[in-house]
Design a protein around this motif. Structure first.
Motif, PDB file in Angstrom:
ATOM      1  N   HIS A 119       5.891  62.022  69.762  1.00 51.44           N
ATOM      2  CA  HIS A 119       5.816  61.084  71.021  1.00 51.44           C
ATOM      3  C   HIS A 119       4.186  59.934  71.430  1.00 51.44           C
ATOM      4  O   HIS A 119       4.262  59.578  72.376  1.00 51.44           O
ATOM      5  N   SER A 120       3.516  60.619  70.831  1.00 52.93           N
ATOM      6  CA  SER A 120       2.170  60.485  71.681  1.00 52.93           C
ATOM      7  C   SER A 120       2.337  58.814  70.938  1.00 52.93           C
ATOM      8  O   SER A 120       2.407  58.286  70.147  1.00 52.93           O
ATOM      9  N   CYS A 121       2.007  57.904  71.898  1.00 55.49           N
ATOM     10  CA  CYS A 121       1.852  56.272  71.355  1.00 55.49           C
ATOM     11  C   CYS A 121       1.226  56.486  70.113  1.00 55.49           C
ATOM     12  O   CYS A 121       0.062  56.085  70.119  1.00 55.49           O
ATOM     13  N   GLY A 122       2.013  55.214  69.287  1.00 60.89           N
ATOM     14  CA  GLY A 122       1.789  54.725  68.355  1.00 60.89           C
ATOM     15  C   GLY A 122       1.644  55.665  66.664  1.00 60.89           C
ATOM     16  O   GLY A 122       0.947  55.664  65.501  1.00 60.89           O
ATOM     17  N   VAL A 123       1.617  57.502  67.178  1.00 60.83           N
ATOM     18  CA  VAL A 123       1.387  58.270  66.352  1.00 60.83           C
ATOM     19  C   VAL A 123       2.162  57.455  65.230  1.00 60.83           C
ATOM     20  O   VAL A 123       3.725  57.138  65.356  1.00 60.83           O
ATOM     21  N   ALA A 124       1.905  57.973  64.131  1.00 59.83           N
ATOM     22  CA  ALA A 124       2.928  57.744  62.471  1.00 59.83           C
ATOM     23  C   ALA A 124       2.501  58.687  61.310  1.00 59.83           C
ATOM     24  O   ALA A 124       1.265  58.503  61.688  1.00 59.83           O
ATOM     25  N   ARG A 125       3.554  57.986  59.790  1.00 58.44           N
ATOM     26  CA  ARG A 125       2.660  58.897  59.072  1.00 58.44           C
ATOM     27  C   ARG A 125       1.789  57.579  58.716  1.00 58.44           C
ATOM     28  O   ARG A 125       2.914  56.433  57.789  1.00 58.44           O
TER      29      ARG A 125
ATOM     30  N   ARG B  80       9.471  52.870  73.056  1.00 57.43           N
ATOM     31  CA  ARG B  80       7.897  52.710  74.160  1.00 57.43           C
ATOM     32  C   ARG B  80       7.569  52.807  75.301  1.00 57.43           C
ATOM     33  O   ARG B  80       7.103  52.959  76.465  1.00 57.43           O
ATOM     34  N   GLN B  81       9.224  52.763  76.428  1.00 57.02           N
ATOM     35  CA  GLN B  81       9.839  52.949  77.773  1.00 57.02           C
ATOM     36  C   GLN B  81       8.535  54.387  77.655  1.00 57.02           C
ATOM     37  O   GLN B  81       8.414  54.368  79.374  1.00 57.02           O
ATOM     38  N   ALA B  82       9.366  55.272  76.934  1.00 58.62           N
ATOM     39  CA  ALA B  82       9.093  56.903  77.116  1.00 58.62           C
ATOM     40  C   ALA B  82       7.122  56.548  77.246  1.00 58.62           C
ATOM     41  O   ALA B  82       6.444  57.586  78.155  1.00 58.62           O
ATOM     42  N   ALA B  83       6.657  55.563  76.709  1.00 55.18           N
ATOM     43  CA  ALA B  83       4.921  56.240  76.407  1.00 55.18           C
ATOM     44  C   ALA B  83       4.761  55.191  77.650  1.00 55.18           C
ATOM     45  O   ALA B  83       3.517  54.292  77.069  1.00 55.18           O
TER      46      ALA B  83
ATOM     47  N   GLU C 100      -5.206  64.462  75.251  1.00 56.70           N
ATOM     48  CA  GLU C 100      -3.957  65.207  75.488  1.00 56.70           C
ATOM     49  C   GLU C 100      -2.504  63.616  76.302  1.00 56.70           C
ATOM     50  O   GLU C 100      -1.767  64.606  76.464  1.00 56.70           O
ATOM     51  N   THR C 101      -2.650  63.044  76.458  1.00 58.32           N
ATOM     52  CA  THR C 101      -1.807  61.807  76.933  1.00 58.32           C
ATOM     53  C   THR C 101      -1.314  61.715  75.477  1.00 58.32           C
ATOM     54  O   THR C 101      -1.361  61.258  74.957  1.00 58.32           O
TER      55      THR C 101
END
Length: 424
Positions: free
Chosen positions: A114-120, A166-169, A354-355
């Protein structure tokens, strides 16, 4: 660093922090949010090893982290305006001829989705593919110091193409997918538009592409950009015949073509390597912009490790007659941003965000940039002080300004909350 009295150093910190906070107020419509942002800055500069919301709140005397969380989330203010303020504030002290704009990225390890931009994705910070956020930074490096002047969170396509995420973040609808190279080009454009005084750009292989090269040639800026061993190079009229991949060219060089030079001092002394520089073509600057004149040289710089012979390659663009020593100096400035990442992460809480939102991430990082810029400015201004002082005090101040003693950095806080009408 010039030895200065403890009293002078304390006063320097107190005055600087009051002025920075006074200037910070202009970004906020409500005084309570400005006060919370000032407390946030105190927490970043404080002695706590982890700069989490609860830790910052405890240091500020708050019953919980909600007041400072509002700075990152619920309040309305422009993180890009703070980014630009940091740039202008730092350059008032650190601007210097021959400065280098260094572009690089760093990773922030993150679990969950859920953190914006997080990915493997791959990050050099961990040396592997892992769950993380990636951010591109621009650092200004001169003979008076180093500071971050720009930043942007990289959003993979899985994020930009997912409307729900996108909307959630709270990712702005206008934000489309851009590569890291395009982000770097945008940062260069912002620096040029703001009149940032730099002569060079240095970056690794991610950014050593033709689009960035053409952008810098049109702007009249020199560069030392990393390239791959398999990239093709060839010389033009008036230069010795050279053609092939960067690695092939390196292997065919005569022993006398190499020169042992330092790329700057590291923690263990001079960073010594063997270097070779091949001039490939002389070109008129006016070919790229009607506003430019003079002869510039396209070249290939090669670095060889002394211990294992490992090679690294750099595409170069510089005024004709530029020495290999100058190109090596520019390339060596890339280490400054690595040192800056380490200090910002370990001492100023760069990784303690932490956002989950896009705006929260940029706000947190921009406040860390302000704290880092303030340390760089205070250190440079301390170098101009000439009062004598004891050797033991000088050693303590050196650790302080290097960012290695967080307790020392927190000393001025007792008087830092006082208002100030002094202009920045």
């Amino acid at each position: 660093m010039t030895g200065v009295a403890i009293e002078q150093m304390l006063e320097l910190w107190c005055v600087e922090l009051r002025q920075v906070k006074a200037h910070l107020k202009s970004l906020f419509a409500h005084p309570s949010i400005a006060a919370s942002a000032a407390a946030f800055l105190d927490g970043l500069l404080g002695p706590e090893r982890r700069k989490t919301g609860w830790m910052r709140a405890e240091a500020a005397g708050d019953p919980g982290p909600w007041r400072q969380q509002a700075v990152l989330g619920r309040s309305h203010w422009d993180a890009d305006a703070l980014r630009d303020m940091v740039r202008d504030y730092a350059l008032e002290t650190l601007a210097s001829p021959g400065a280098v704009l260094v572009l690089d990225e760093t990773g922030f390890l993150k679990q969950g989705q859920h953190s914006c931009g997080v990915a493997r994705q791959y990050t050099g910070s961990a040396g592997k593919i892992t769950s993380c956020q990636i951010d591109v930074f621009a650092a200004y490096v001169s003979d008076t110091g180093c500071t971050f002047i720009d930043r942007q969170l990289y959003l993979p396509k899985d994020w930009t193409n997912d409307t729900i995420r996108r909307q959630a973040a709270h990712v702005p609808a206008s934000l489309r997918f851009v590569t890291k190279t395009e982000i770097a080009a945008q940062m260069i454009a912002r620096a040029l538009a703001a009149g940032v005084p730099f002569d060079w750009v240095a970056a690794d292989t991610i950014y050593g592409v033709r689009a960035v090269e053409m952008q810098l040639r049109r702007a009249g800026k020199g560069y030392v950009l990393g390239v791959h061993a398999t990239d093709q190079f060839s010389s033009w009229i008036g230069k010795p015949d050279v053609a092939g991949t960067a690695e092939q060219i390196a292997q065919e060089l005569a022993p006398g073509a190499w020169k042992r030079l330092s790329a700057g001092d590291g923690t263990k002394g001079a960073r010594l390597y063997d270097w070779a520089y091949i001039e490939l073509a002389d070109l008129e600057a006016e070919e790229y912009s009607d506003d430019l004149t003079g002869l510039w040289t396209r070249g290939l710089l090669i670095r060889r490790n002394l211990s294992d012979g490992d090679l690294a390659f750099f595409s170069t663009w510089c005024p004709a007659g530029t020495s290999i020593e100058e190109l090596v100096r520019v390339e060596g400035q890339r280490w400054a941003i690595e040192d800056a990442f380490e200090t910002a992460k370990t001492e100023l809480g760069l990784t303690h965000n932490e956002t989950r939102s896009c705006h929260g991430w940029h706000r947190h990082v921009s406040l860390v940039m302000l704290a880092f810029a303030m340390m760089a400015v205070v250190r440079q201004r301390a170098n101009t002080l000439t009062s004598p002082q004891k050797r033991s005090d000088e050693a303590r101040l050196q650790r302080w300004c290097d960012g290695l003693s967080r307790k020392s950095a927190a000393w001025p806080h007792a008087s830092s909350n006082a208002g100030s009408s002094l202009p920045l």
